[in-house]
Design a protein around this motif. Structure first.
Motif, PDB file in Angstrom:
ATOM      1  N   GLY A  97       0.790  -1.226   0.000  1.00 42.00           N
ATOM      2  CA  GLY A  97       0.000   0.000   0.000  1.00 42.00           C
ATOM      3  C   GLY A  97       0.823   1.276   0.000  1.00 42.00           C
ATOM      4  N   ALA A  98       2.122   1.164  -0.221  1.00 41.42           N
ATOM      5  CA  ALA A  98       2.974   2.352  -0.231  1.00 41.42           C
ATOM      6  C   ALA A  98       2.859   3.128  -1.546  1.00 41.42           C
ATOM      7  CB  ALA A  98       4.425   1.968   0.021  1.00 41.42           C
ATOM      8  N   LEU A  99       2.465   2.441  -2.599  1.00 39.52           N
ATOM      9  CA  LEU A  99       2.337   3.076  -3.920  1.00 39.52           C
ATOM     10  C   LEU A  99       0.919   2.922  -4.449  1.00 39.52           C
ATOM     11  CD1 LEU A  99       5.529   1.985  -5.873  1.00 39.52           C
ATOM     12  CD2 LEU A  99       4.866   4.292  -5.268  1.00 39.52           C
ATOM     13  N   ARG A 125      -0.908  -0.022 -13.701  1.00 39.24           N
ATOM     14  CA  ARG A 125      -0.169   1.089 -14.292  1.00 39.24           C
ATOM     15  C   ARG A 125       0.011   2.135 -13.197  1.00 39.24           C
ATOM     16  NH1 ARG A 125       0.478  -2.374 -17.352  1.00 39.24           N
ATOM     17  NH2 ARG A 125       0.165  -2.388 -19.608  1.00 39.24           N
ATOM     18  N   TYR A 126       1.029   2.950 -13.354  1.00 42.01           N
ATOM     19  CA  TYR A 126       1.388   3.921 -12.321  1.00 42.01           C
ATOM     20  C   TYR A 126       1.435   5.316 -12.920  1.00 42.01           C
ATOM     21  CZ  TYR A 126       2.797  -0.319  -9.917  1.00 42.01           C
ATOM     22  OH  TYR A 126       2.799  -1.566  -9.346  1.00 42.01           O
ATOM     23  N   LYS A 127       0.905   6.288 -12.157  1.00 42.33           N
ATOM     24  CA  LYS A 127       0.980   7.692 -12.580  1.00 42.33           C
ATOM     25  C   LYS A 127       2.306   8.282 -12.099  1.00 42.33           C
ATOM     26  CE  LYS A 127      -3.050   8.856 -10.708  1.00 42.33           C
ATOM     27  NZ  LYS A 127      -4.175   9.717 -10.324  1.00 42.33           N
ATOM     28  N   GLN A 128       2.928   9.073 -12.960  1.00 44.95           N
ATOM     29  CA  GLN A 128       4.203   9.702 -12.594  1.00 44.95           C
ATOM     30  C   GLN A 128       4.047  10.582 -11.371  1.00 44.95           C
ATOM     31  OE1 GLN A 128       5.716  11.685 -16.098  1.00 44.95           O
ATOM     32  NE2 GLN A 128       6.994   9.920 -16.623  1.00 44.95           N
ATOM     33  N   ASP A 129       2.916  11.256 -11.245  1.00 43.12           N
ATOM     34  CA  ASP A 129       2.684  12.130 -10.094  1.00 43.12           C
ATOM     35  C   ASP A 129       2.696  11.332  -8.786  1.00 43.12           C
ATOM     36  OD1 ASP A 129       2.448  14.241 -11.834  1.00 43.12           O
ATOM     37  OD2 ASP A 129       0.249  14.300 -11.764  1.00 43.12           O
ATOM     38  N   ASP A 130       2.087  10.133  -8.808  1.00 44.62           N
ATOM     39  CA  ASP A 130       2.074   9.281  -7.617  1.00 44.62           C
ATOM     40  C   ASP A 130       3.481   8.801  -7.266  1.00 44.62           C
ATOM     41  OD1 ASP A 130      -0.665   9.564  -7.328  1.00 44.62           O
ATOM     42  OD2 ASP A 130      -1.117   7.719  -8.451  1.00 44.62           O
ATOM     43  N   LEU A 131       4.267   8.484  -8.284  1.00 44.67           N
ATOM     44  CA  LEU A 131       5.642   8.050  -8.044  1.00 44.67           C
ATOM     45  C   LEU A 131       6.482   9.191  -7.476  1.00 44.67           C
ATOM     46  CD1 LEU A 131       6.222   5.909 -11.266  1.00 44.67           C
ATOM     47  CD2 LEU A 131       5.602   5.110  -8.981  1.00 44.67           C
ATOM     48  N   ALA A 132       6.283  10.392  -8.019  1.00 42.30           N
ATOM     49  CA  ALA A 132       7.021  11.561  -7.522  1.00 42.30           C
ATOM     50  C   ALA A 132       6.617  11.867  -6.078  1.00 42.30           C
ATOM     51  CB  ALA A 132       6.770  12.765  -8.426  1.00 42.30           C
TER      52      ALA A 132
END
Length: 100
Positions: free
Chosen positions: A28-30, A45-52
């Protein structure tokens, strides 16, 4: 335009392995987006904003071991004494001689 990253791309973005990325996601960290069909295995799939945002949340200013020592619970000095091991032995021997 919002661009979604594959797990391999997201892992590269974070400089981690895909396996570690999956572990971070499962705990649940990402955040991730399911683009798969309902009821089937999810396609992540991952959003760049969430990764940042994840990077910012996990960023630290200083190592806890090099921070100020003001918050330490244990004293920095210790009390000890040097024990001369032959002395107690000599005392015991002399006490036995005096008792006889």
């Amino acid at each position: 335009m919002l661009r979604l990253l594959t797990p391999a791309q997201a892992a590269e973005f974070l400089a981690v392995t895909p396996k570690h990325l999956l572990e971070l996601t499962n705990e649940g960290a990402l955040r991730w987006v399911n683009i798969g069909l309902e009821g089937k295995r999810p396609t992540r799939r991952y959003k760049q904003d969430d990764l940042a945002e994840f990077i910012i949340k996990r960023s630290q200013k200083a190592c806890r071991y090099t921070e100020s020592t003001a918050n330490q619970n244990t004293p920095m000095t210790s009390s000890f004494s040097v024990v001369d091991f032959p002395v107690p032995r000599a005392r015991a021997t002399s006490a036995r001689r005096n008792a006889s």
